[in-house]
Scaffold this motif. Structure first.
Motif, PDB file in Angstrom:
ATOM      1  N   SER A 162      19.582  14.852   1.443  1.00 24.20           N
ATOM      2  CA  SER A 162      18.701  15.812   0.779  1.00 24.20           C
ATOM      3  C   SER A 162      18.333  15.281  -0.604  1.00 24.20           C
ATOM      4  O   SER A 162      18.993  14.391  -1.121  1.00 24.20           O
ATOM      5  N   PRO A 163      17.284  15.859  -1.223  1.00 20.63           N
ATOM      6  CA  PRO A 163      16.909  15.386  -2.554  1.00 20.63           C
ATOM      7  C   PRO A 163      17.931  15.763  -3.629  1.00 20.63           C
ATOM      8  O   PRO A 163      17.913  15.211  -4.717  1.00 20.63           O
ATOM      9  N   GLU A 164      18.814  16.696  -3.317  1.00 21.64           N
ATOM     10  CA  GLU A 164      19.845  17.084  -4.270  1.00 21.64           C
ATOM     11  C   GLU A 164      21.197  16.566  -3.810  1.00 21.64           C
ATOM     12  O   GLU A 164      21.485  16.524  -2.623  1.00 21.64           O
ATOM     13  N   MET A 165      22.033  16.187  -4.775  1.00 17.38           N
ATOM     14  CA  MET A 165      23.386  15.764  -4.469  1.00 17.38           C
ATOM     15  C   MET A 165      24.183  16.981  -4.030  1.00 17.38           C
ATOM     16  O   MET A 165      24.079  18.048  -4.614  1.00 17.38           O
ATOM     17  N   THR A 166      24.979  16.822  -2.979  1.00 17.08           N
ATOM     18  CA  THR A 166      25.819  17.912  -2.495  1.00 17.08           C
ATOM     19  C   THR A 166      27.239  17.740  -3.024  1.00 17.08           C
ATOM     20  O   THR A 166      27.601  16.675  -3.549  1.00 17.08           O
ATOM     21  N   VAL A 167      28.058  18.781  -2.852  1.00 17.30           N
ATOM     22  CA  VAL A 167      29.465  18.698  -3.232  1.00 17.30           C
ATOM     23  C   VAL A 167      30.131  17.556  -2.459  1.00 17.30           C
ATOM     24  O   VAL A 167      30.895  16.772  -3.015  1.00 17.30           O
ATOM     25  N   GLY A 168      29.802  17.428  -1.172  1.00 17.00           N
ATOM     26  CA  GLY A 168      30.368  16.346  -0.365  1.00 17.00           C
ATOM     27  C   GLY A 168      29.965  14.975  -0.897  1.00 17.00           C
ATOM     28  O   GLY A 168      30.793  14.057  -0.955  1.00 17.00           O
ATOM     29  N   ASP A 169      28.688  14.825  -1.291  1.00 12.02           N
ATOM     30  CA  ASP A 169      28.232  13.560  -1.882  1.00 12.02           C
ATOM     31  C   ASP A 169      29.019  13.247  -3.146  1.00 12.02           C
ATOM     32  O   ASP A 169      29.456  12.118  -3.366  1.00 12.02           O
ATOM     33  N   LEU A 170      29.201  14.266  -3.989  1.00 11.70           N
ATOM     34  CA  LEU A 170      29.927  14.076  -5.243  1.00 11.70           C
ATOM     35  C   LEU A 170      31.377  13.691  -4.985  1.00 11.70           C
ATOM     36  O   LEU A 170      31.908  12.772  -5.613  1.00 11.70           O
ATOM     37  N   ILE A 171      32.023  14.365  -4.042  1.00  9.92           N
ATOM     38  CA  ILE A 171      33.416  14.041  -3.698  1.00  9.92           C
ATOM     39  C   ILE A 171      33.497  12.606  -3.191  1.00  9.92           C
ATOM     40  O   ILE A 171      34.391  11.845  -3.585  1.00  9.92           O
ATOM     41  N   ASP A 172      32.567  12.207  -2.318  1.00  7.13           N
ATOM     42  CA  ASP A 172      32.560  10.830  -1.808  1.00  7.13           C
ATOM     43  C   ASP A 172      32.415   9.828  -2.945  1.00  7.13           C
ATOM     44  O   ASP A 172      33.116   8.815  -2.986  1.00  7.13           O
TER      45      ASP A 172
END
Length: 96
Positions: free
Chosen positions: A3-13
């Protein structure tokens, strides 16, 4: 990230590869880069019913830490690497 926005999962990764004891700071404003200390994480449901997580700086006077180090602004591609201009010879007091 799909998605165009970073997700919580992306941040954790992304964070999983870093030292867990390192402080987390927020870089703000690419045109006048400043560093801020994070103090809170808040979950909220927006007007579209989507859950959003906010990372917030503290309210203390020392929450803004000052200018973002130039190397960080370059790494974020907010600023290109710059070199100091060449020094010109100084003029003497007599104007020569």
């Amino acid at each position: 990230m799909t998605s165009p926005e970073m997700t919580v999962g992306d941040l954790i990764d992304l964070l999983s590869g870093f030292d867990r004891s390192a402080p987390v700071r927020q870089a703000m404003n690419p045109f006048f880069p400043m560093a801020h200390r994070l103090a809170q994480v808040v979950q909220f449901v927006d007007e579209f019913g989507q859950t959003v997580v906010y990372l917030a700086e503290g309210r203390d006077a020392d929450a803004q830490l000052g200018h973002l180090p130039s190397e960080v602004a370059v790494a974020l591609t907010w600023r290109g690497p710059v070199q100091a201009p060449p020094r010109r010879p100084r003029r003497s007091a007599g104007g020569n």
